[in-house]
Enzyme design. Structure first.
Site, PDB file in Angstrom:
ATOM      1  N   ASP A  35      14.655  87.136   8.970  1.00 21.10           N
ATOM      2  CA  ASP A  35      13.146  87.530   8.753  1.00 21.10           C
ATOM      3  C   ASP A  35      12.294  86.815   9.196  1.00 21.10           C
ATOM      4  O   ASP A  35      12.599  85.591   9.588  1.00 21.10           O
ATOM      5  CB  ASP A  35      13.430  87.656   7.017  1.00 21.10           C
ATOM      6  CG  ASP A  35      11.926  88.650   6.822  1.00 21.10           C
ATOM      7  OD1 ASP A  35      10.936  88.966   7.531  1.00 21.10           O
ATOM      8  OD2 ASP A  35      11.847  89.066   5.552  1.00 21.10           O
TER       9      ASP A  35
HETATM   10  C1  BGC Z   1       9.040  90.671   5.879  1.00 15.71           C
HETATM   11  C2  BGC Z   1       9.957  91.808   6.609  1.00 15.71           C
HETATM   12  C3  BGC Z   1       8.930  92.175   8.019  1.00 15.71           C
HETATM   13  C4  BGC Z   1       8.807  91.104   8.695  1.00 15.71           C
HETATM   14  C5  BGC Z   1       7.784  91.279   9.947  1.00 15.71           C
HETATM   15  C6  BGC Z   1       8.301  89.629   6.804  1.00 15.71           C
HETATM   16  O1  BGC Z   1       7.550  89.015   6.164  1.00 15.71           O
HETATM   17  O2  BGC Z   1       9.713  90.311   4.735  1.00 15.71           O
HETATM   18  O3  BGC Z   1      10.291  92.886   5.928  1.00 15.71           O
HETATM   19  O4  BGC Z   1       9.856  93.214   8.761  1.00 15.71           O
HETATM   20  O5  BGC Z   1       7.650  90.150   7.819  1.00 15.71           O
HETATM   21  O6  BGC Z   1       6.619  91.592   9.616  1.00 15.71           O
END
Ligand code: BGC
Length: 762
Positions: free
Chosen positions: A228
């Site tokens: 993530d």
């Molecule tokens: C989120 C993800 C997301 C990623 C990119 C993170 O903060 O938890 O779900 O895909 O950011 O935006």
């Protein structure tokens, strides 16, 4: 040119390939002809940023169709619909040359407070898994990859980048990992995104048990694990654990750490080779998709978004058939959400919609001048500041509008600022000013229909005081049209609840253990998550899991239940549309063992099917319960075990509306544990080899102990009580007890014989 391969790369290149070039793209290595690919959010549409980049939905993105988020579309219980929407998102990604859409998110809704529940499907792992797999299949059918997220046990936003989800093995495997397992095995997502949090103290991004043992060795995942955004705590530990790609870019800092670790002998170069090879493979897969020129068929996708939104709506209550509305009826639409729709959640999934329908416009398109309107409240709260009018003024106007109508339709919901990625809610109440307007309207016109817009469950203290409640969740950009379709009956509602609506937050199983303290959140409710808990505790709920009404009615025949050759349970049931309208019913199958060695919920959803039935039509619906889904995680042997015995199979219209119940006999798995001196007499007696011998040898013991002159026995009410007491007595400690005519050596011999699987001769 030959295919790019990890063996063509220098150590530095391999390290660099396993982290992003910037916020959204991987690195190209021109020397070997490897291009860069782009990933973007997800999950319910495309969030491709063209200018500024962020993971919180702050900077703008190219227009895309905003389909209903998971909280909405999950209510359809329909993998076919979700697959079609996934395919449409895949098309939009392909037009924008996006290789991977970051979704679906399938985490379990452990608490209604989780700020991100709108992005997740359910409190149940089979629902999350089946619907998540459908979403992956849909997107990937277009040659665009997915990222199954957030792996794993990421069930709150509070302290999400550090908190440890402290979960026992049974809930971890049976509830929190089960959906991920289903999606990985059934749909092979190209990538899996590891979550921010720790699990039992270990960061998901550096957990070899999670990323390698479970995901790859046990489930056979052969794609790429991406972090993530910002989830990497220790890159070297992460790569060693099975993390292939760090996102976003670390600016080369952690790449250098990898190189140094390999040079110092702290990280095997072969491990880095594997991660780099997976990154190359992902780029290769993405390169197989032919270019899709566009332009996007905005109208066609908006129409699909409207269809999906209509299927997402759950009719919770409809006393006296107040719905559907009839043309010609005077309708008072009350509530600012009718003109300022809340249709998606905030954070990384925020889509820039191609257009947005408003419920009031769409209702007027059907009802014309018969539809009047009063704002009633201000969406953001603080009515005076927002509209220049006081609460009292807005309420008085709402009352006057409602009084003059045949039916009042009151739109209520959560302001966007109350639920978002990045933080959790603190309560499940609707804003007080909205509830006050509703109270005043009910008094003025009892024929009041409540229409709800909310990404997480809200308490419905007025449920007994209004004849109709329509839960629309968050419906995406075409929600306004879909609400009009359902309210006026062009669409017959068919959604059902994928999560329980509790009476009070305090009734929720995680209450008291959410969101934890000092960096740890204890999943103290164990396997009793969601409806499993409310049923086990016999708690009243406002609306149960699986509930949802229709403008028609359905009757169920007696189910026939059988076990197939592969051990799956096959359920067949006739379902009839007994009303005058065409409709859809979500047929549900709940299963539970009649008796179990471990704690079980009274019922668990194991199969479901959304069935379209014309008025008067009867259809035989076949549902298959996978044998493996009957299993519990056995902590003694660290694997899933299906217990032998009778199972109750319920066919139901909701978890509390069981229409047919039968039992079926299942042949389970054998758990053979070696007997030891610490095995209980109960275990020894139950053992297939040692049992009969032990019974013969110990029978006299029971007699001896229950004799009239035994002081122990004189305190026992009867033989049965004595047997119960002795059942947990370690066999090795029997020696020396009065009346025990067995030697230590004889017991040793008995156990050895049992463990060797042969009858010991005594
Ligand atoms: C989120 C993800 C997301 C990623 C990119 C993170 O903060 O938890 O779900 O895909 O950011 O935006």
């Amino acid at each position: 040119m030959t295919e790019p391969s990890a063996s063509d790369l220098t150590l530095e290149e391999k390290a660099s390939l396993t982290s992003g070039a910037d916020f959204w793209t991987t690195k190209a290595i021109e020397r070997i002809g490897l291009p860069s690919i782009m990933m973007t959010d997800g999950p319910h549409g495309l969030r491709k940023q063209s200018g500024g980049t962020d993971h919180l939905g702050l900077a703008s993105s190219v227009p895309a169709t905003c389909f209903p988020p998971a909280v909405g579309i999950g209510s359809s219980f329909d993998p076919e619909l979700i697959e079609r929407v996934g395919a449409a998102i895949g098309v939009e990604a392909a037009i924008e040359d996006v290789a991977i859409v970051l979704g679906p998110g399938i985490n379990i809704k452990r608490s209604p407070l989780c700020g991100r529940n709108f992005e997740y499907f359910s409190e149940d792992p089979i629902v999350s898994g089946v619907l998540g797999a459908a979403s992956v299949r849909g997107v990937q059918s277009q040659g665009v990859g997915t990222s199954l997220k957030h792996f794993a046990a990421n069930n709150q936003e509070f302290d999400r980048m550090r908190a440890s989800s402290d979960v026992d093995p049974r809930p971890l495997y049976e509830i929190y990992l089960r959906g991920f397992e289903r999606v990985v095995k059934d749909a092979q997502p190209w990538t899996v995104m590891c979550s921010y949090n720790r699990i039992n103290g270990v960061y998901a991004s550096e957990d070899p048990w999670l990323l390698t043992q479970v995901l790859r060795d046990d489930w056979g995942f052969d794609g790429l694990v991406v972090s993530d955004w910002g989830a990497v705590n220790d890159r070297v530990a992460g790569v060693a654990a099975g993390l292939d790609l760090e996102m976003p870019s670390s600016g080369g800092r952690t790449d250098a750490q990898l190189v140094a670790a390999v040079r110092a002998g702290d990280l095997a170069e072969s491990v880095l080779d594997t991660a780099a090879a997976r990154a190359i493979d992902l780029v290769r897969k993405a390169g197989e998709r032919p270019a899709v020129p566009g332009p996007l068929d905005v109208d066609a996708h908006h129409a699909l978004a409207r269809e999906a939104a209509g299927r997402s709506i759950v009719l919770l209550k409809n006393d006296g058939d107040v719905l559907p509305l009839a043309e010609g009826q005077k309708i008072a639409v009350i509530g600012a959400f009718a003109t300022e729709p809340r249709f998606q959640g905030a954070g990384s999934s925020l889509i820039n919609p191609t257009r947005v329908d408003k419920a009031l416009d769409e209702l007027r398109a059907v009802g014309g001048d018969d539809v009047s309107y009063a704002a009633g409240y201000s969406v953001a709260g603080g009515a005076v500041a927002a509209s220049g009018r006081s609460d009292d003024d807005l309420r008085a106007e709402a009352v006057a509008t409602a009084s003059a109508a045949d039916v009042a339709v009151v739109f209520l919901g959560l302001p966007a600022a109350e639920e978002s990625e990045g933080f959790d809610r603190e309560h499940i109440d609707l804003p007080a000013d909205q509830l006050a307007v509703l109270d005043a309207v009910i008094e003025a016109n009892p024929a009041t229909v409540v229409v709800l817009s909310n990404g997480g469950v809200v308490a419905l203290p007025f449920a007994g005081r209004v004849p109709a409640i329509v839960e629309t969740w968050l419906l995406g950009q075409a929600g306004g049209g879909a609400v009009a379709d359902v309210l006026y009956g062009a669409v017959n509602p068919s959604g059902k609840l994928t999560e329980t609506v509790p009476v009070r937050l305090e009734d929720n199983p995680s209450f008291g253990n959410f969101p934890g303290e000092f960096g740890h959140v204890r999943y103290g409710e164990g396997v009793l998550v969601g409806y499993r808990w409310y049923d086990a505790k016999g708690l009243d709920v406002t609306f149960p899991f699986g509930h949802g009404l229709s403008y028609t009615t359905f009757s169920y025949g007696e189910a026939s239940v059988s076990v197939a050759a592969d051990g799956d349970i096959v359920v067949r049931v006739d379902v009839t549309n007994t009303g005058a309208r065409d409709g859809r019913e979500v047929v549900q199958v709940y299963v539970a063992p009649v008796a179990s060695a471990v704690q079980r919920a009274p019922r668990e959803l194991k199969a479901f099917s959304s069935v379209a039935l014309a008025a008067g039509e009867t259809r035989t619906v076949e549902l298959v319960v996978r044998r493996q889904d009957l299993a519990y995680w056995d902590v003694r042997v660290d694997r899933f075990i299906v217990e032998s015995g009778e199972y109750t199979v319920e066919v139901a219209a909701s978890s509390r509306d069981i229409r047919s119940s039968s039992t079926v006999s299942v042949e389970g798995d054998v758990v053979s544990l070696p007997l030891t001196m610490n095995s209980s007499i109960g275990d020894v007696v139950a053992h297939p080899v040692a049992g009969p011998i032990a019974m013969a040898a110990l029978g006299g013991l029971m007699d001896g102990l229950t004799g009239a002159d035994s002081s122990a026995a004189s305190m026992m009410p009867n033989d049965e009580a004595m047997e119960k007491m002795m059942a947990s007595f370690p066999i090795g400690r029997l020696i020396g007890f009065p009346g025990v005519d067995v030697t230590y050596e004889q017991i040793e011999q008995l156990l050895a014989g049992a463990n060797a699987g042969v009858l010991a001769q005594s």
